[in-house]
Design a protein around this motif. Structure first.
Motif, short mmCIF file in Angstrom:
data_model
loop_
_atom_site.label_atom_id
_atom_site.label_comp_id
_atom_site.label_asym_id
_atom_site.label_seq_id
_atom_site.Cartn_x
_atom_site.Cartn_y
_atom_site.Cartn_z
N GLU A 164 -26.64 40.85 -28.53
CA GLU A 164 -26.34 42.25 -28.85
C GLU A 164 -27.12 43.16 -27.87
N THR A 169 -30.01 37.38 -29.58
CA THR A 169 -28.87 36.54 -29.94
C THR A 169 -28.42 36.94 -31.34
N ASP A 170 -27.14 37.19 -31.51
CA ASP A 170 -26.63 37.61 -32.83
C ASP A 170 -25.59 36.60 -33.31
N VAL A 284 -37.05 42.17 -35.40
CA VAL A 284 -35.80 41.46 -35.75
C VAL A 284 -36.08 40.32 -36.73
N GLY A 290 -33.27 33.53 -30.58
CA GLY A 290 -32.78 33.24 -31.92
C GLY A 290 -33.70 32.42 -32.81
N HIS A 320 -35.78 42.88 -39.66
CA HIS A 320 -34.35 43.08 -39.96
C HIS A 320 -33.72 41.89 -40.70
N VAL A 321 -33.93 40.67 -40.19
CA VAL A 321 -33.24 39.54 -40.84
C VAL A 321 -33.82 39.24 -42.22
N ARG A 368 -20.21 38.23 -41.42
CA ARG A 368 -20.26 39.24 -40.35
C ARG A 368 -19.28 38.86 -39.24
N GLU A 372 -19.67 43.66 -30.06
CA GLU A 372 -20.43 44.66 -29.30
C GLU A 372 -19.49 45.57 -28.52
N LEU A 383 -22.75 48.28 -31.66
CA LEU A 383 -22.10 47.21 -32.40
C LEU A 383 -21.02 47.83 -33.29
#
Ligand code: HEM
Length: 475
Positions: A164, A169-170, A284, A290, A320-321, A368, A372, A383
């Motif tokens: 992202e 890594t998303d 994150v 990741g 965030h996660v 999800r 992007e 996003l």
């Protein structure tokens, strides 16, 4: 409970596939200009289903409808009103909802490029194509739709190889959807341990969800379906199931201030690149490549929980996660004493408490499907966040309001999601611009003065109908 039979030919493919090989995509937010032409086009649109295919399809079309779109297409009022209240009133439809979602200040729907007032989308087309094939596909769809619709937003996307715009890594963590219906709610071991499996009814309407209950959805008197276009409800065989095999789709255009993010990280760490990486990863909850900060050993990037890190010393509680999926609990760690735990859970039964802890994560999962974007020579990046869920209030809105945008989460206060948080002071809790990241040697370490890195530019709530339901709505 018998194993469920899912008619994959009736399910839109996006529920089952992320279309990762379809690296090109564009989303078209449309308003109906000519009802008859719109109905005629939608009735024959080649919408892809979820059946497994021998070869990848060259292009894929998915169709979702907004509540105002149902009216614009001439769907009867009582049928449209049978959908969930949050879908009916819409993402930007109530000031109270906007306040709870953090859509205030710079995120105010009044300033959105699309998705509020006269720019509310009626219909959303999602187009996906294998490399090199999108341009012609989109041109064909646009020319077919030209007489029927006005384009209120053309949302282009860019393939950043799974990264992202902030550089992370998303798309690593997704719930594993139980398409076969083998998950049993009575199986204590599965329910009490955090796992990644989720009942089909968490994402697809008309099936059992994590409560073991059939989802809320629009059910109709069969007289409203004289041709029998709709399946009958499994739990109410005397009713026509307009929801079955559909889902709710949440779309939010989230613009990311990439320069602002990098600048603030550099300032906060006095230009020390290594410290900067650590701070960004803490925000994150994963490193750029990741790896979860909570640690996953060699089990794979998504096989972990926060049991061994109750105080957030490895992965901050507010990362965030960890906010978006606390995995085991969103309960304040507190003093850890027995009395305190009992008081905090308002119960005296250890099993019930464990139920609560896991339930808090299990009942709020999202599929999800975002992509992007980067436009105007990369001056505007972000996003197009897309989430599929069976219950917008319990899933998307809960995650966004109680976990991401709330200034009170897991014992923290005065801070919201460090990546996504709205910093406007219009919320009851005042400006929430801090980020706690304690460590063994610095238990009170806390960054302050975080600016807002993500701004909402548009969005909407949509119904992603099953294909029979789509046909029914257009009859
Ligand atoms: C510009 C906005 C956003 C960015 C840059 C972003 C970025 C990320 C990143 C880098 C990850 C880690 C990769 C992964 O675990 O898959 C992640 C995970 C996740 N995000 Fe976001 N995200 C954004 C918006 C949102 C929003 C609006 C929500 C929900 C309302 C959300 C919910 C989640 C969830 C549920 C996870 C997986 C957490 C887990 O299961 O461990 N994200 N996001």
């Amino acid at each position: 409970m018998t194993t469920q039979q899912v008619d994959l030919a009736d399910v839109q493919g996006l529920l089952r596939y992320g279309y990762k090989h379809h690296t090109e995509s564009v989303f078209l937010a449309l308003r109906v200009r000519d009802r008859a032409a719109a109905r005629a086009w939608l009735a024959q649109a080649p919408v892809a289903n979820a059946l497994p295919q021998k070869a990848l399809p060259a292009t894929v079309l998915q169709v979702a409808l907004g509540a105002e779109g149902l009216a614009a297409l001439g769907v009867a009022d009582d049928v449209a009103a049978a959908f969930s209240p949050e879908f009916v009133s819409g993402l930007a439809g109530l000031p109270e909802r906007s306040r709870r979602l953090g859509d205030t200040g710079a995120n105010d729907p009044a300033d959105w490029a699309w998705g509020s007032g006269p720019r509310t989308a009626h219909v959303l087309l999602l187009l996906y194509a294998l490399p090199g094939l999108l341009e012609a596909f989109e041109a064909m769809i646009q020319s077919q739709c030209a007489a029927a619709f006005d384009v209120v937003a053309r949302l282009t996307t860019i393939d950043m190889g799974g990264i992202e715009p902030f550089g992370f890594t998303d798309g690593i963590s997704q719930p594993e959807v139980d398409w076969d219906g083998t998950r049993r709610m009575g199986d204590e071991d599965k329910v009490l341990r955090y796992g990644n499996e989720a009942c089909l009814g968490e994402f697809v309407l008309g099936y059992r969800n994590e409560y073991g209950l059939y989802t809320d959805r629009p059910l109709l008197d069969p007289q409203r379906d004289p041709q029998g276009l709709l399946p009958r409800a499994e739990d109410h065989p005397d009713q026509a199931d307009l929801g079955r095999n559909g889902s709710y789709l949440v779309l939010r255009q989230l613009e990311q201030d990439v320069d602002g993010f990098r600048r603030w990280i550099a300032d906060a760490t006095h230009g020390d690149a290594t410290e900067g990486e650590l701070l960004a990863a803490a925000m994150v909850g994963r490193t750029k490549t990741g790896e979860p900060l909570a640690g996953c050993g060699d089990r794979g990037l998504n096989r972990f929980d926060y049991d061994a890190d109750p105080d957030g010393l490895r992965c901050p509680l507010g990362a965030h996660v960890r906010r978006a999926n606390p995995r085991t609990a969103d309960m304040p760690a507190g003093t850890g004493g027995l009395v305190s735990q009992l008081v905090r859970t308002l119960g005296f039964d250890a099993t019930a408490r464990r139920h609560d802890l896991v339930a808090s994560a299990r009942l709020h999962r999202l599929l999800r499907r975002g992509r992007e974007y980067s436009v105007d020579g990369a001056t505007r990046q972000g996003l197009h966040f897309v989430a599929l869920n069976a219950n917008i209030a319990r899933q998307f809105e809960f995650v966004q309001t109680a976990w991401i945008a709330s200034a009170h989460f897991d014992g923290l206060s005065g801070e919201v999601d460090p990546l996504l948080g709205t910093r406007s002071s219009s919320s009851a809790s005042g400006t929430a611009d801090a980020f706690s990241r304690p460590s063994d040697d610095q238990p009170n370490r806390r960054e302050t003065g975080l600016p807002q890195f993500v701004t909402v530019r548009g969005g909407g709530y949509f119904f992603l109908p099953g294909l029979r339901a789509l046909r029914y709505l257009l009859e």
